[in-house]
Design an enzyme around this catalytic site. Structure first.
Site, short mmCIF file in Angstrom:
data_model
loop_
_atom_site.label_atom_id
_atom_site.label_comp_id
_atom_site.label_asym_id
_atom_site.label_seq_id
_atom_site.Cartn_x
_atom_site.Cartn_y
_atom_site.Cartn_z
N HIS A 141 0.84 -1.20 0.00
CA HIS A 141 0.00 0.00 0.00
C HIS A 141 0.87 1.25 0.00
O HIS A 141 0.64 2.19 -0.77
CB HIS A 141 -0.90 0.04 1.25
N LYS B 215 -18.66 -4.98 8.51
CA LYS B 215 -17.43 -5.75 8.67
C LYS B 215 -16.72 -5.33 9.95
O LYS B 215 -16.61 -4.14 10.24
CB LYS B 215 -16.49 -5.51 7.49
N ARG C 100 -2.08 -6.38 -8.23
CA ARG C 100 -1.07 -7.41 -7.99
C ARG C 100 -1.12 -8.50 -9.05
O ARG C 100 -0.09 -9.04 -9.42
CB ARG C 100 -1.29 -8.04 -6.61
N SER D 114 -3.53 -7.65 3.01
CA SER D 114 -3.77 -7.47 4.45
C SER D 114 -4.24 -8.77 5.09
O SER D 114 -3.84 -9.09 6.21
CB SER D 114 -4.81 -6.37 4.66
#
Length: 183
Positions: free
Chosen positions: A35, A59, A108, A145
């Protein structure tokens, strides 16, 4: 001529945007070196980069929203044109309020592209918000993460992949969980 049902609010003759502001949205639970690489690279392209942390009431992350904001403020302090903010709801509404015309997203792998392309197309269709896909530095291409949390949960060394502050916070948060699992 057939017109697409998705119509940009920007007309072809509008010319380039005079605003040089971009947003890097996400949950950042926790922030990784991947990040930070994207934030740093974006900060060289735009006058201001807003790292926008999504408030998602449904969440429950490892770190609270406030903890994530605090960590991001600390680990981006060396980037003077990066600002940390939070938002709830649609990204396009946040960008309209903040007068931001570009989203910067790190990719990615192909799986990221598939998901992010749909988001970019929806954002463009809703408001004309552009998205810049930035390939991730190969050093960070495997980081997420979720992976960091999983490795840290089982006592693995994540220090090469996250800032020192995040290592300390992960250790403090997960240390008790590891001790209870081992008993």
């Amino acid at each position: 001529m057939v017109r697409s049902p998705i119509v940009s609010t920007l007309e072809p003759n509008d010319g380039p945007s005079t605003a040089s502001r971009a947003v890097c949205p996400g949950s950042f639970d926790p922030v990784t070196n991947g990040h930070l690489d994207i934030f740093g690279r974006a900060s060289r392209l735009y006058d201001e980069v807003v790292v926008a942390v999504l408030v998602n009431q449904s969440k429950h992350g490892l770190f609270s929203h406030e903890e994530r904001l605090d960590m991001l403020n600390q680990v981006t302090a060396h980037l003077p044109n990066v600002r940390i903010a939070s938002f709830e709801g649609l990204l396009v509404d946040f960008c309209r309020t903040e007068n931001i015309s570009v989203v910067v997203k790190g990719l990615r792998a192909v799986t990221d592209f598939d998901y992010e392309l749909k988001m970019a197309q929806m954002n463009f269709g809703l408001s004309g918000l552009e998205t810049l896909f930035m390939p991730t530095n190969p050093l960070y291409s495997f980081l997420s993460s979720s992976l960091i949390k999983d490795v840290a949960k089982w006592g693995g060394d994540v220090s090469p992949h996250v800032p020192e502050l995040v290592v300390a916070r992960l250790s403090a948060r997960l240390g008790d969980a590891r001790r209870h699992t081992a008993s």
